[in-house]
Every structure is written in structure tokens, then in C-alpha cells.
Motif scaffolding. Structure first.
Motif, PDB file in Angstrom:
ATOM      1  N   ILE A  59      -1.669  -1.132  -3.992  1.00  0.00           N
ATOM      2  CA  ILE A  59      -2.755  -0.157  -3.847  1.00  0.00           C
ATOM      3  C   ILE A  59      -2.126   1.225  -3.737  1.00  0.00           C
ATOM      4  O   ILE A  59      -1.337   1.495  -2.826  1.00  0.00           O
ATOM      5  CB  ILE A  59      -3.600  -0.442  -2.587  1.00  0.00           C
ATOM      6  N   LEU A  60      -2.472   2.114  -4.660  1.00  0.00           N
ATOM      7  CA  LEU A  60      -1.953   3.481  -4.648  1.00  0.00           C
ATOM      8  C   LEU A  60      -2.972   4.392  -3.973  1.00  0.00           C
ATOM      9  O   LEU A  60      -4.125   4.506  -4.425  1.00  0.00           O
ATOM     10  CB  LEU A  60      -1.672   3.969  -6.063  1.00  0.00           C
ATOM     11  N   THR A  61      -2.541   5.068  -2.906  1.00  0.00           N
ATOM     12  CA  THR A  61      -3.404   6.007  -2.187  1.00  0.00           C
ATOM     13  C   THR A  61      -2.595   7.275  -1.924  1.00  0.00           C
ATOM     14  O   THR A  61      -2.340   7.651  -0.785  1.00  0.00           O
ATOM     15  CB  THR A  61      -3.891   5.407  -0.853  1.00  0.00           C
ATOM     16  N   ASN A  62      -2.202   7.959  -2.997  1.00  0.00           N
ATOM     17  CA  ASN A  62      -1.217   9.036  -2.908  1.00  0.00           C
ATOM     18  C   ASN A  62      -1.780  10.396  -2.498  1.00  0.00           C
ATOM     19  O   ASN A  62      -1.026  11.360  -2.361  1.00  0.00           O
ATOM     20  CB  ASN A  62      -0.485   9.182  -4.242  1.00  0.00           C
ATOM     21  N   LEU A  79     -12.390  -0.894   0.813  1.00  0.00           N
ATOM     22  CA  LEU A  79     -12.852  -1.700  -0.322  1.00  0.00           C
ATOM     23  C   LEU A  79     -11.663  -2.231  -1.124  1.00  0.00           C
ATOM     24  O   LEU A  79     -11.615  -3.411  -1.485  1.00  0.00           O
ATOM     25  CB  LEU A  79     -13.769  -0.864  -1.212  1.00  0.00           C
ATOM     26  N   ALA A  80     -10.683  -1.360  -1.388  1.00  0.00           N
ATOM     27  CA  ALA A  80      -9.504  -1.781  -2.147  1.00  0.00           C
ATOM     28  C   ALA A  80      -8.694  -2.815  -1.370  1.00  0.00           C
ATOM     29  O   ALA A  80      -8.192  -3.793  -1.935  1.00  0.00           O
ATOM     30  CB  ALA A  80      -8.631  -0.573  -2.478  1.00  0.00           C
ATOM     31  N   GLY A  81      -8.566  -2.623  -0.053  1.00  0.00           N
ATOM     32  CA  GLY A  81      -7.812  -3.564   0.761  1.00  0.00           C
ATOM     33  C   GLY A  81      -8.434  -4.948   0.765  1.00  0.00           C
ATOM     34  O   GLY A  81      -7.735  -5.959   0.655  1.00  0.00           O
ATOM     35  N   VAL A 120       0.862  -1.179   0.000  1.00  0.00           N
ATOM     36  CA  VAL A 120       0.000   0.000   0.000  1.00  0.00           C
ATOM     37  C   VAL A 120       0.893   1.221   0.000  1.00  0.00           C
ATOM     38  O   VAL A 120       1.796   1.347   0.838  1.00  0.00           O
ATOM     39  CB  VAL A 120      -0.935   0.026   1.229  1.00  0.00           C
ATOM     40  N   VAL A 121       0.658   2.124  -0.945  1.00  0.00           N
ATOM     41  CA  VAL A 121       1.481   3.327  -1.082  1.00  0.00           C
ATOM     42  C   VAL A 121       0.690   4.520  -0.558  1.00  0.00           C
ATOM     43  O   VAL A 121      -0.344   4.894  -1.105  1.00  0.00           O
ATOM     44  CB  VAL A 121       1.877   3.558  -2.549  1.00  0.00           C
ATOM     45  N   GLY A 122       1.182   5.114   0.527  1.00  0.00           N
ATOM     46  CA  GLY A 122       0.515   6.266   1.121  1.00  0.00           C
ATOM     47  C   GLY A 122      -0.226   5.880   2.385  1.00  0.00           C
ATOM     48  O   GLY A 122      -1.025   4.944   2.381  1.00  0.00           O
ATOM     49  N   GLU A 161      -6.819   2.419   6.025  1.00  0.00           N
ATOM     50  CA  GLU A 161      -7.909   1.437   6.021  1.00  0.00           C
ATOM     51  C   GLU A 161      -7.587   0.267   5.097  1.00  0.00           C
ATOM     52  O   GLU A 161      -7.880  -0.891   5.416  1.00  0.00           O
ATOM     53  CB  GLU A 161      -9.226   2.095   5.590  1.00  0.00           C
ATOM     54  N   ALA A 162      -6.958   0.545   3.953  1.00  0.00           N
ATOM     55  CA  ALA A 162      -6.611  -0.525   3.014  1.00  0.00           C
ATOM     56  C   ALA A 162      -5.613  -1.491   3.636  1.00  0.00           C
ATOM     57  O   ALA A 162      -5.781  -2.717   3.584  1.00  0.00           O
ATOM     58  CB  ALA A 162      -6.038   0.073   1.733  1.00  0.00           C
TER      59      ALA A 162
END
Length: 621
Positions: free
Chosen positions: A150-153, A385-387, A9-11, A18-19
Motif C-alpha cells: 500500500i503506497l501512502t506517500n 479501506l486499503a488496509g 505500507v509505505v508512508g 490507518e491502513a
């Protein structure tokens, strides 16, 4: 040093936290990479959680087994249930939080989550091979392998901050922007654009004249965000917010300096949030209005720092300072941090499936502001949801996890993003949900906790509490259905006190509760055990079910009817460019979005009912 994980997970913003937590709780080996471990779950703008529709999202995250509701409650200083004057479908919880404590609790949560590891670094690229993500590269020259990323930048991708005519690269004030990753993805074929958001100045509370403001105290009730009874929202001392207003002098000064505003001199070309406008936008949009409301909100339990909600600005710092001092309550205010605007890169969310996996690269997921949304709550909803889906796909579970529009605001959010796209930062409102009577804040557990149990994401405590609550709620409903009130003098006198029509014949308590002025609390005057035997949470759930039974039934029928279209899958069945009976616009949009079902196709902007009928005819339906 370990370099291979199931999921990266990025970010470590609200989406990333949560992810990472969800995937690790489900059993995946997770690495969470962030540029600064000291700013995990940073509340970059307002130190508050919830609000209209946003509060419902937080309760849905909690119902699934996420952490935002728990951490919000534990860091709350001021809580209110908004929209109480309206129907229950509009009630929305909101809290003011200790910014540093919120971040601290998230960091502790992540550090004590089994299977979850943290790494401080900047991701500069993703490894893609044969159309599938294989890992990431970092600024420190490391390569980490993973089966899903998963990108969460957030706002860090090519972030650019504006302070009047001064421009500084960064994702937040004092923090650098992220470069390299955005360019790689656009070169790969991802469509990207830029958006703008902003934040107001922060003031030293010791220099504010609170005696010239209206105090807004929080509520002291049982309501909170998390359904878990063991979680309290009274760990911290309560603090009030305060209300003041701008005035004509403030508006004139800002108007006279619009030439130096990045929003009006052409410096900022991207689109900002329509429903959270800057003060510059307010004075130009509402020209005839001589004042605007400002909320002064504390940033922490012991902090003297205050957030100036309603005065977001990218004006030059001297103009901001002069303008704020024209407000009587703020005439001596010392500015701790100036307001500014920030432009950042996002990716067109129509390039995603409803699982938030990208269509171009398998097992690569986007969540949060990278998808064009705004708000901590919208980001966290996408993150969980992504996680979940990243875990399912890396463990070959053979199923996806999605939330339908009649199951949750998270479902409405994601469906809007992937079918309609965005042309401004997306913010959730109750009006976006066609089934909002079904999607109340009080029944998020009823809607989604069974799904969290099925995933094995929820704890045993949550599972048992949910089952107990459902049993007690059903028992109370049955007692009300069985309880009969006779038209006695005592009963009619009680009805008169509550401004309700007197009885002429025996009537069930459940029927009486459907009357507007009769509540369970009022009924408890005649039958005290109805109050003493059940918790406030159980009573609220039962009473809402009774009072809104007709509306709930009607919406459920509409939702069930609409689901028929959701069951008709069309992905891969048509070459839209060859269907000349469709309009050119319909062919282009259907080909671009590639909807999974007829229901999704019907919600794409520009797709008409006749276009849907053509597809149904071609399918022989």
C-alpha cells in the motif's frame, strides 16, 4: 532480520497509519516503512481534525474500528460542532489538537499493535513480477517481500517547496522529497500529474496582541469523535482560538509583490485547492473585499506556537513578514516558520478499483494524497479501506470491502475518485453526497459498525456499546410512540412556553417531537424519566430519527432505486470502442474507467443518460 511480510505500507501519514493498523488488527503481518519514525501521523498543515463533511469521515473511520477518532479525542484542546444552525445532516464535529501529542499517541498505538512492525527508510521502488506486486526496495539497499503493498506517500513524491522565487526539494519543510518510486511507476504505465498545496506561517504567541482579537472558545458538551464511552476528549486543558482580519494595507502590499509570487509568475504550473486558497488567490479573486478573516489556532497544550489559518502563502519570506505586521493584532509578531507552497506528484485515481487496488498491478494499493486528495480525514478514510482490502486479498477471503455512496462519505469519496478522477486536490463537502440526510455524523455507527463487526475489526467494547445503544434507542422510540399527551391546561401551557400550537385532542409524544420547537429536553420537563433514563447520545439519535423521519424515508427510497443500477455489472461485457451508437467521448471514457456497474458508469463525467440507455438495451434490460 525479517524481510518477508503479508503487507507492506509505505508512508506513516494519516492514510498509512490507518491502513497498517487495520490490516494488522485483522491478522496480517504488516511492515510500515517511513522516512522518519519521529514524524508518524504528522499534522503537516493545520493541527485540527474534522470540519464540514470531514468530521463525518472521522466518525465513519471510528465506527469501523479505526483510530483517528480516538486519537483526536485524546489530543483535543478545543472542540466545536459546526453548522448547528442548520439541519442535523449538516452538523460536523471539529477539534483543535495538540500536534505533538497527536503524533505521539499514534506512534504508541502502532508500536503496541500486534503483528505490526516499523522500519525507518525510504522506499525507492516496488518489485513487480507478472503483473503482481512482490515487495519493495529501499534507499538502504534492502529488499522486503510482501503479498500486497500500500503506497501512502503524501506530498513526498518528487516534492518541491516554493518560498517566493526560492525552490527547495522536500515533502515538508525540513524533510526530503522521495525520488525513484514515481519514475518507476510512470515508466510502468501509470498516469501521473502534479498538484499544489500550501501552508501558512507559524507565529510565536508571546508576540501576538490577543486583546485586539476576538476570542473563540470551544464547546463544553458531551459530543466528541469516538463512539467509545471510555474515550474522553477532556484529557488536555482547553485552549481558545482567536479571530482577526487582514486589511486594505495588507492587500495592497501583497498585490504590489505578485510578480514574486510563484502562483502568478509562472513558477508553479500545477493546480491548487479551490476551497482552501492562498491569501494571494483571495485578494485577486475577491478584488472588492477589503478584509479576510484569519484564525489564530494553538499548536499545542503548552506550546506558544500558533497556526495562522487563512493566510496560506508562497510569497517571499520578507513580504510575508511585512504583510503580517500590517495587521494590528500581529504588529509585533515573531515568525517561527514561514508559509510556503509545495508541488507534488499524484496518480490519476481512475486507475484504481473501488477497493483502491490498482488496475495495472495486482495487490498494489494507493491511498491518500497520492490519489489527488487533500486533507488528513480523506487520507485516513482511504487508508482504512486499503488496509482492509489488502488483508482480504492476501488471506484469500474471497470478498472485497467497499462502501456504497448511501453508506458513508468514505464511499462517496472513493467513488468520486475512481469514476470521475480529479482536476484539483479533492476535498470532501456535504454537497458531494446525494444522500447526506442518511450520512449524518450521529449515525455513522449504525451505518458501519455492523460491517466492522462482520470483519472482526472492531473491539469487543465497541461491539457491546453499539448493541446497547441500539437497544436503548429503539426502546426510547417505542416509549415515545406509546406515550400519549392529553390536551390539559398543564400540557397546553407547556406548549405555549415552547411556542408550539396547543392540543385539542390526545396526541402521541412521538408526533409532538416532529414539531420544530419541541425537543426531548423540553419533553423532559413533563416526563423527567425520558431524560434521566438515557444518555445524551441515545436521546440525540432518537430525536433525529423522529424529526427527520420523512426526509430519511424519502432518501432511502431514492438510494434503493439507484442501487438497482449498482446491481447490474458490466465490467468485461463490452468492447466500448465497437459500440458506435455511443458518442466518441462516451466510448473513450468508458474504456478508460472500465466501470464495474451501470451505476458507476452513469456517474462518469461526459456519460449521458442516453449512453446508459444504450448499454441497458444491449444487455436486454
Amino acid at each position: 532480520m525479517k524481510t518477508t511480510y503479508d503487507i507492506i505500507v509505505v508512508g506513516a501519514g494519516h492514510a498509512g497509519c490507518e491502513a497498517a493498523h487495520a490490516a494488522a488488527r485483522l491478522g496480517s503481518d504488516v511492515l510500515l516503512i517511513t522516512m522518519d519514525l519521529a514524524t508518524i501521523a504528522q499534522m503537516s498543515c493545520n493541527p485540527a481534525i474534522g470540519g464540514i463533511a470531514k468530521g463525518q469521515i472521522v466518525r465513519e473511520i471510528d465506527a469501523l474500528g479505526g483510530q483517528m477518532g480516538i486519537i483526536t479525542d485524546r489530543s483535543t484542546m478545543h472542540f466545536r460542532m459546526l453548522n448547528r444552525s442548520k439541519g442535523a445532516a449538516m452538523w460536523s464535529p471539529r477539534s483543535q489538537n495538540d500536534r505533538n501529542h497527536f503524533s505521539h499517541l499514534w506512534r504508541l498505538t502502532l508500536m503496541h499493535t500486534p503483528n505490526l512492525y516499523l522500519w525507518q527508510d525510504e522506499v525507492t521502488g516496488v518489485e513487480i513480477k507478472e503483473g503482481e506486486v512482490r515487495g519493495v526496495r529501499t534507499r538502504l539497499g534492502l529488499e522486503f517481500s510482501a503479498r500486497a503493498v500500500i503506497l501512502t506517500n503524501g506530498t513526498f513524491l518528487n516534492g518541491l517547496m516554493h518560498f517566493g522565487r526560492t525552490r527547495i526539494e522536500g515533502g515538508r519543510i525540513g524533510e526530503p522529497a522521495s525520488h525513484g518510486l514515481a519514475g518507476q511507476l510512470t515508466d510502468y504505465g501509470f498516469r501521473a500529474d502534479r498538484m499544489k498545496t500550501g501552508t501558512p506561517m507559524r507565529l510565536d504567541g508571546r508576540t501576538i496582541h490577543f486583546d485586539l482579537c476576538e476570542e473563540q472558545a470551544g464547546e463544553e458538551g458531551w459530543q466528541k469523535f469516538s463512539y467509545l464511552p471510555s474515550v474522553s476528549n477532556h484529557e488536555l486543558n482547553r485552549r481558545s482560538c482567536f479571530i482577526t482580519h487582514t486589511n486594505a494595507a495588507v492587500h495592497k502590499l501583497l498585490s504590489d509583490n505578485l510578480a514574486d509570487s510563484p502562483l502568478y509568475n509562472g513558477q508553479i504550473k500545477s493546480i491548487g485547492p479551490r476551497y482552501c486558497p492562498s491569501i494571494e488567490t483571495k485578494i485577486t479573486t475577491f478584488v472588492g473585499k477589503d478584509h479576510h478573516q484569519i484564525f489564530l489556532e494553538p499548536e499545542g497544550e503548552e506550546s506558544t506556537e500558533y497556526y495562522v489559518n487563512g493566510f496560506s502563502s508562497s510569497m517571499p519570506i520578507p513580504v510575508q513578514a511585512e504583510a503580517i505586521k500590517l495587521i494590528p493584532a500581529l504588529k509585533d509578531a515573531h515568525i517561527l516558520r514561514p508559509g510556503y507552497a509545495i508541488e507534488y506528484l499524484f496518480f490519476d485515481p481512475t486507475q484504481l478499483y473501488h477497493t483502491l487496488e490498482t488496475k495495472l498491478v495486482r495487490r498494489l494499493y494507493f491511498a491518500g494524497q497520492i490519489n489527488g486528495t487533500t486533507g488528513y480525514e480523506e487520507a485516513a478514510g482511504q487508508g482504512i479501506l486499503a488496509g482492509i482490502n489488502a488483508h482480504l486479498t492476501t488471506h484469500d477471503a474471497g470478498s472485497d470491502f467497499t462502501i456504497a455512496r448511501d453508506e458513508g462519505y468514505i464511499g462517496v469519496l472513493v467513488d468520486d475518485l475512481v469514476t470521475k478522477g480529479v482536476d484539483e486536490p479533492y476535498r470532501m463537502f456535504t454537497s458531494r453526497a446525494e444522500y447526506r440526510i442518511l450520512l449524518r455524523q450521529d449515525n455513522a455507527d449504525e451505518r458501519l459498525t455492523p460491517r466492522g463487526i462482520e470483519l472482526e475489526l472492531v473491539t469487543a467494547e465497541r461491539r457491546e456499546h453499539f448493541r446497547t445503544k441500539q437497544t436503548q434507542r429503539d426502546e426510547l422510540l417505542q416509549r415515545l410512540a406509546d406515550l400519549t399527551l392529553q390536551p390539559t391546561e398543564q400540557t397546553n401551557a407547556w406548549l405555549s412556553r415552547h411556542e408550539s400550537t396547543q392540543l385539542k385532542q390526545a396526541t402521541k409524544a412521538k408526533l409532538l417531537l416532529s414539531r420544530p420547537t419541541i425537543t426531548l429536553e423540553a419533553l423532559g420537563e413533563l416526563f423527567p424519566e425520558l431524560i434521566s433514563s438515557y444518555s445524551e447520545e441515545v436521546r440525540e439519535s432518537a430525536e433525529t430519527e423522529i424529526k427527520y423521519a420523512g426526509y430519511i424515508e424519502r432518501e432511502r427510497k431514492l438510494a434503493d432505486k439507484a442501487k438497482r443500477l449498482e446491481d447490474i455489472q458490466i465490467r468485461g461485457r463490452f468492447d466500448y470502442s465497437a459500440i458506435h451508437a455511443l458518442s466518441i467521448e462516451a466510448r473513450q471514457k468508458l474504456a478508460k474507467t472500465d466501470p464495474l456497474t451501470i451505476g458507476q458508469a452513469s456517474r462518469i463525467p461526459g456519460i449521458s443518460p442516453s449512453d446508459i440507455n444504450i448499454l441497458l438495451v444491449l444487455m436486454g434490460r
